[in-house]
Design a protein around this motif. Structure first.
Motif, mmCIF file in Angstrom:
data_model
loop_
_atom_site.group_PDB
_atom_site.id
_atom_site.type_symbol
_atom_site.label_atom_id
_atom_site.label_comp_id
_atom_site.label_asym_id
_atom_site.label_seq_id
_atom_site.Cartn_x
_atom_site.Cartn_y
_atom_site.Cartn_z
ATOM 1 N N PHE A 1 44.780 53.840 31.057
ATOM 2 C CA PHE A 1 44.703 53.369 32.436
ATOM 3 C C PHE A 1 45.010 51.886 32.553
ATOM 4 C CE2 PHE A 1 42.822 53.618 36.777
ATOM 5 C CZ PHE A 1 43.410 54.808 37.154
ATOM 6 N N GLU A 2 44.797 51.123 31.479
ATOM 7 C CA GLU A 2 45.083 49.691 31.506
ATOM 8 C C GLU A 2 46.574 49.397 31.488
ATOM 9 O OE1 GLU A 2 42.928 51.072 29.450
ATOM 10 O OE2 GLU A 2 40.973 50.086 29.694
ATOM 11 N N THR A 3 47.405 50.404 31.196
ATOM 12 C CA THR A 3 48.845 50.172 31.099
ATOM 13 C C THR A 3 49.521 50.086 32.469
ATOM 14 O OG1 THR A 3 49.308 52.561 30.943
ATOM 15 C CG2 THR A 3 48.912 51.376 28.888
ATOM 16 N N PHE A 4 48.834 50.545 33.513
ATOM 17 C CA PHE A 4 49.427 50.458 34.845
ATOM 18 C C PHE A 4 49.413 49.019 35.332
ATOM 19 C CE2 PHE A 4 47.692 54.897 34.915
ATOM 20 C CZ PHE A 4 48.918 55.534 34.882
ATOM 21 N N GLU A 5 50.500 48.630 35.986
ATOM 22 C CA GLU A 5 50.656 47.248 36.427
ATOM 23 C C GLU A 5 49.881 46.983 37.719
ATOM 24 O OE1 GLU A 5 54.796 46.526 36.740
ATOM 25 O OE2 GLU A 5 55.186 46.763 34.598
ATOM 26 N N ALA A 6 49.819 45.705 38.074
ATOM 27 C CA ALA A 6 49.073 45.307 39.270
ATOM 28 C C ALA A 6 49.647 45.940 40.535
ATOM 29 C CB ALA A 6 49.088 43.784 39.396
ATOM 30 N N SER A 7 50.960 46.212 40.535
ATOM 31 C CA SER A 7 51.592 46.797 41.720
ATOM 32 C C SER A 7 51.021 48.168 42.063
ATOM 33 C CB SER A 7 53.108 46.909 41.506
ATOM 34 O OG SER A 7 53.391 47.697 40.357
ATOM 35 N N SER A 8 50.391 48.829 41.100
ATOM 36 C CA SER A 8 49.789 50.139 41.354
ATOM 37 C C SER A 8 48.514 50.025 42.181
ATOM 38 C CB SER A 8 49.459 50.841 40.029
ATOM 39 O OG SER A 8 50.622 51.081 39.281
ATOM 40 N N PHE A 9 47.933 48.818 42.238
ATOM 41 C CA PHE A 9 46.640 48.639 42.901
ATOM 42 C C PHE A 9 46.650 47.564 43.980
ATOM 43 C CE2 PHE A 9 46.096 49.752 38.397
ATOM 44 C CZ PHE A 9 45.461 50.975 38.518
ATOM 45 N N GLU A 10 47.756 46.857 44.160
ATOM 46 C CA GLU A 10 47.792 45.739 45.100
ATOM 47 C C GLU A 10 47.568 46.213 46.537
ATOM 48 O OE1 GLU A 10 51.602 44.013 44.603
ATOM 49 O OE2 GLU A 10 52.677 45.655 45.579
ATOM 50 N N GLY A 11 47.117 45.288 47.367
ATOM 51 C CA GLY A 11 46.891 45.624 48.762
ATOM 52 C C GLY A 11 45.544 46.254 49.029
ATOM 53 N N ASN A 12 44.676 46.282 48.013
ATOM 54 C CA ASN A 12 43.293 46.732 48.178
ATOM 55 C C ASN A 12 42.398 45.508 47.991
ATOM 56 O OD1 ASN A 12 43.417 49.896 48.232
ATOM 57 N ND2 ASN A 12 44.808 49.260 46.599
ATOM 58 N N ILE A 13 41.980 44.917 49.105
ATOM 59 C CA ILE A 13 41.306 43.614 49.056
ATOM 60 C C ILE A 13 40.041 43.647 48.213
ATOM 61 C CG2 ILE A 13 40.199 41.825 50.451
ATOM 62 C CD1 ILE A 13 42.053 42.594 52.731
ATOM 63 N N ASP A 14 39.284 44.729 48.302
ATOM 64 C CA ASP A 14 37.984 44.794 47.626
ATOM 65 C C ASP A 14 38.052 45.445 46.250
ATOM 66 O OD1 ASP A 14 36.679 43.591 49.797
ATOM 67 O OD2 ASP A 14 36.500 45.509 50.836
ATOM 68 N N LEU A 15 39.257 45.623 45.742
ATOM 69 C CA LEU A 15 39.425 46.202 44.410
ATOM 70 C C LEU A 15 39.488 45.090 43.382
ATOM 71 C CD1 LEU A 15 39.720 49.182 43.539
ATOM 72 C CD2 LEU A 15 42.179 48.832 43.448
ATOM 73 N N CYS A 16 38.897 45.295 42.213
ATOM 74 C CA CYS A 16 38.879 44.258 41.180
ATOM 75 C C CYS A 16 39.037 44.900 39.805
ATOM 76 C CB CYS A 16 37.577 43.456 41.250
ATOM 77 S SG CYS A 16 36.080 44.465 41.028
ATOM 78 N N GLY A 17 39.407 44.080 38.839
ATOM 79 C CA GLY A 17 39.580 44.577 37.481
ATOM 80 C C GLY A 17 40.639 43.793 36.736
ATOM 81 N N GLU A 18 40.818 44.117 35.464
ATOM 82 C CA GLU A 18 41.760 43.394 34.618
ATOM 83 C C GLU A 18 43.195 43.526 35.114
ATOM 84 O OE1 GLU A 18 41.293 44.698 30.637
ATOM 85 O OE2 GLU A 18 39.197 44.073 30.471
ATOM 86 N N GLN A 19 43.556 44.696 35.646
ATOM 87 C CA GLN A 19 44.926 44.911 36.101
ATOM 88 C C GLN A 19 45.320 43.942 37.206
ATOM 89 O OE1 GLN A 19 42.597 47.137 35.638
ATOM 90 N NE2 GLN A 19 43.345 48.997 34.674
ATOM 91 N N LEU A 20 44.367 43.573 38.048
ATOM 92 C CA LEU A 20 44.626 42.635 39.139
ATOM 93 C C LEU A 20 44.269 41.204 38.770
ATOM 94 C CD1 LEU A 20 43.271 44.758 42.147
ATOM 95 C CD2 LEU A 20 45.662 44.295 41.569
ATOM 96 N N ASN A 21 43.802 41.014 37.538
ATOM 97 C CA ASN A 21 43.354 39.702 37.084
ATOM 98 C C ASN A 21 42.314 39.131 38.042
ATOM 99 O OD1 ASN A 21 43.298 37.528 35.330
ATOM 100 N ND2 ASN A 21 44.953 36.438 36.367
ATOM 101 N N LYS A 22 41.423 39.994 38.469
ATOM 102 C CA LYS A 22 40.388 39.624 39.432
ATOM 103 C C LYS A 22 39.043 40.093 38.917
ATOM 104 C CE LYS A 22 39.110 40.338 44.305
ATOM 105 N NZ LYS A 22 39.480 41.055 45.562
ATOM 106 N N THR A 23 38.128 39.151 38.740
ATOM 107 C CA THR A 23 36.816 39.511 38.213
ATOM 108 C C THR A 23 35.987 40.221 39.269
ATOM 109 O OG1 THR A 23 35.934 37.347 38.847
ATOM 110 C CG2 THR A 23 36.775 37.581 36.594
ATOM 111 N N CYS A 24 35.167 41.129 38.820
ATOM 112 C CA CYS A 24 34.288 41.875 39.710
ATOM 113 C C CYS A 24 32.957 41.151 39.864
ATOM 114 C CB CYS A 24 34.041 43.289 39.170
ATOM 115 S SG CYS A 24 35.540 44.293 39.071
#
Length: 200
Positions: A108-131
């Motif tokens: 699951f970590e292999t998916f790029e940030a583009s798979s999750f972008e546009g979700n303001i409240d989403l966080c994780g390593e893929q978005l380089n955003k700490t939870c």
């Protein structure tokens, strides 16, 4: 038709391979029954007005290779069961209202940030955003818990003994002098005599 072959649907849970209902005006939640389509390889429900959450049963689709739920109004968390689909190669959950931590595990970590972008409240390593809470966990990991070994027990006992000894000695000597007049008078007289003897 699937790959040039016409398939029947006597057992749709096994033979239905692809569903593409993208770019429509579909509303409501994703049916939980989609989790029974065990032979499904591709599911595209993008560019609709779907809401609710991603069904947790979607993790039952072990043959799923492509999942596109982008540009809807899907909310809540990404089910962890989704990360257990080994054959999943394409994933697009972008531009929804998903929240929480992106699941980890397997590929699951292999998916790029583009798979999750546009979700303001989403966080994780893929978005380089700490939870929320990640900083506290990191701090706690680096802080070693206090260990009470033999040395700490020894010093604790030493300080207690010193305190008791000081208290006992102080009041054992000065207590009678302060509280009992005969002892106080005798003590002062002894000091007076010693001072006079020193002068002579």
């Amino acid at each position: 038709m699937w790959k040039g072959v016409e398939w029947g649907f006597k057992n749709p849970e096994l033979e239905l391979k692809s569903i593409d209902l993208s770019s429509n005006n579909l509303m409501g939640e994703i049916p939980k029954e989609v989790g029974y389509l065990l032979g499904l390889v591709s599911l595209n429900l993008s560019r609709n007005n779907l809401s609710g959450e991603i069904p947790s049963r979607i993790g039952n689709l072990r043959s799923l290779e492509s999942l596109d739920l982008s540009r809807n109004h899907i909310s809540r968390r990404i089910p962890s069961s989704l990360s257990e689909i080994d054959y999943l190669q394409k994933l697009d959950l972008s531009h929804n209202s998903l929240s929480g931590r992106i699941p980890s595990g397997r590929h699951f970590e292999t998916f790029e940030a583009s798979s999750f972008e546009g979700n303001i409240d989403l966080c994780g390593e893929q978005l380089n955003k700490t939870c929320p809470g990640d900083g506290d966990q990191t701090t706690e990991e680096h802080q070693e818990p206090p260990v009470k070994g033999d040395d700490s027990v020894f010093y604790e006992g030493l300080y207690i003994s010193l305190g008791i000894g000081y208290f006992t000695g102080f009041w054992g000597l000065l207590g009678p002098l302060l509280l009992w007049p005969p002892w106080r008078i005798a003590y002062i007289r002894a000091i007076w005599i010693s001072l006079r003897g020193g002068q002579e």
